[in-house]
Write an enzyme that holds these catalytic residues in place. Structure first.
Site, PDB file in Angstrom:
ATOM      1  CE  LYS A 118      23.672 -24.822  22.849  1.00 63.67           C
ATOM      2  NZ  LYS A 118      22.043 -24.345  22.510  1.00 63.67           N
TER       3      LYS A 118
ATOM      4  CD  GLN B  24      18.720 -26.782  22.274  1.00 63.36           C
ATOM      5  OE1 GLN B  24      19.934 -25.829  22.817  1.00 63.36           O
ATOM      6  NE2 GLN B  24      19.022 -27.196  21.165  1.00 63.36           N
TER       7      GLN B  24
ATOM      8  CG  ASP C  64      20.535 -19.261  19.510  1.00 63.84           C
ATOM      9  OD1 ASP C  64      21.642 -19.684  18.957  1.00 63.84           O
ATOM     10  OD2 ASP C  64      19.681 -19.937  19.697  1.00 63.84           O
TER      11      ASP C  64
END
Length: 344
Positions: free
Chosen positions: A103, A147, A170
């Site tokens: 990322k 995460q 997200d």
């Protein structure tokens, strides 16, 4: 007996000529049977033609390049402002560390500023919440990603709920999911992998409106939001899950199948309607002594079987996977544009 003999001879002659391909007239009942045989043959020929492979890696590269160009234009138009993405990692899982590095690398290539906080495995929930709160208050950060999975002593739902929904790249915040589920409401962010599935379909020319779609799996991360996105695009959607008694029958009706059940090669070729579009979200390790690592990666779809029936299909790897990070970058860009009042 003579009339019976004539009828018998006619029938045998008609059968023989049909088998040899001669263009002689057969009695009406045999003409109907021959027609039905030809129809079945056409279906079998179509089933043997391999599907179009949807190249997720190539499409993801296109999305990432689009983001890069838009970030550069934004920077020029706003006097140097760029999107910022913060990633919070708790613990030292190798797969999570690898994903976080990917990322950060993708952010750099797109011109997005990358922020990160790595906490030890024994970090307290309050410590994680404090990091999230700091990024919520930071005007340089337009997207926050925690995460997953986190260590078992941390309440993931509480942590995800603490992220400012205006920075929830997200797309898991209850306000964003709630808006996604309602007609006439727009979420600020859509979950990355489900949105990536839709991008793969649309950029491959697969029509969604008016089609019958089946999602295999009902997780909060992929299955449920994927079904909501398909519904928003006017598909008729069914979700198949572990308690569905006739999964194969339901999947076989679908023009579009999104498989996200987490079970290696569960969806077989016999489940697929000829010509259907198949998006395989799964990634599973399957024992394979011929490979150096002793295993190979497979999806939730039996690719070798389904590729012979489907019209379009994603491979594993190289299908949905690359799209997740590409859409994460896209979401971060859109979050920054809202903050800056900049029109993309």
């Amino acid at each position: 007996l003579e009339p019976l003999r004539r009828r018998t001879t006619a029938v045998m002659s008609a059968v023989s000529t049909a088998c040899l391909g001669w263009k002689l007239s057969a009695p009406a009942p045999l003409r109907r049977r021959a027609g039905s045989v030809r129809a079945v043959s056409r279906v079998q020929v179509a089933a043997r033609a391999d599907a179009v492979i949807i190249d997720g890696k190539a499409i993801a590269e296109t999305v990432r390049e689009e983001v890069r160009v838009k970030v550069a234009a934004m920077k020029e138009a706003t006097g140097g402002k760029v999107p910022g993405l913060a990633v919070v990692l708790v613990g030292a899982r190798k797969d999570s560390e690898t994903y976080v590095r990917s990322k950060k690398k993708a952010c750099g290539e797109a011109g997005i500023e990358s922020f990160g906080t790595d906490l030890p495995e024994d970090a307290t929930e309050d410590e994680v919440l404090a990091v999230v709160a700091a990024y919520n208050a930071d005007p340089a950060v337009h997207g926050i990603l925690v995460q997953l999975p986190m260590p078992p002593h941390i309440d993931e739902e509480r942590v995800l709920g603490a992220i400012d929904y205006e920075k929830d790249v997200d797309g898991f915040h209850p306000l964003n999911i709630g808006r996604l589920s309602q007609r006439g409401r727009e979420p600020l962010f859509t979950p990355c992998t489900p949105r990536g599935c839709i991008e793969l379909l649309e950029r491959s020319g697969v029509a969604i409106a008016g089609k019958e779609a089946v999602v295999v799996g009902r997780s909060n991360v992929v299955g449920t939001p994927a079904a909501l996105l398909l519904q928003r695009r006017d598909a008729t959607v069914t979700i198949v899950h572990s308690r569905t008694p006739n999964s194969e029958e339901i999947v076989r009706r679908a023009d579009i199948v999104i498989a996200a059940c987490g079970k290696a090669e569960m969806v077989k070729g016999s489940w697929i309607k000829p010509g259907a579009a198949v998006i395989d979200v799964g990634i599973n390790a399957k024992d394979d002594p011929s490979k150096k690592r002793g295993y190979r990666l497979v999806g939730d779809v039996d690719f070798d079987e389904c590729v012979k029936v489907a019209g379009h299909i994603t491979p594993v790897p190289g299908g949905v996977g690359p799209m997740t990070i590409a859409i994460l970058l896209q979401n971060t860009l859109e979050g920054a544009a809202r903050t800056f009042g900049y029109e993309l």
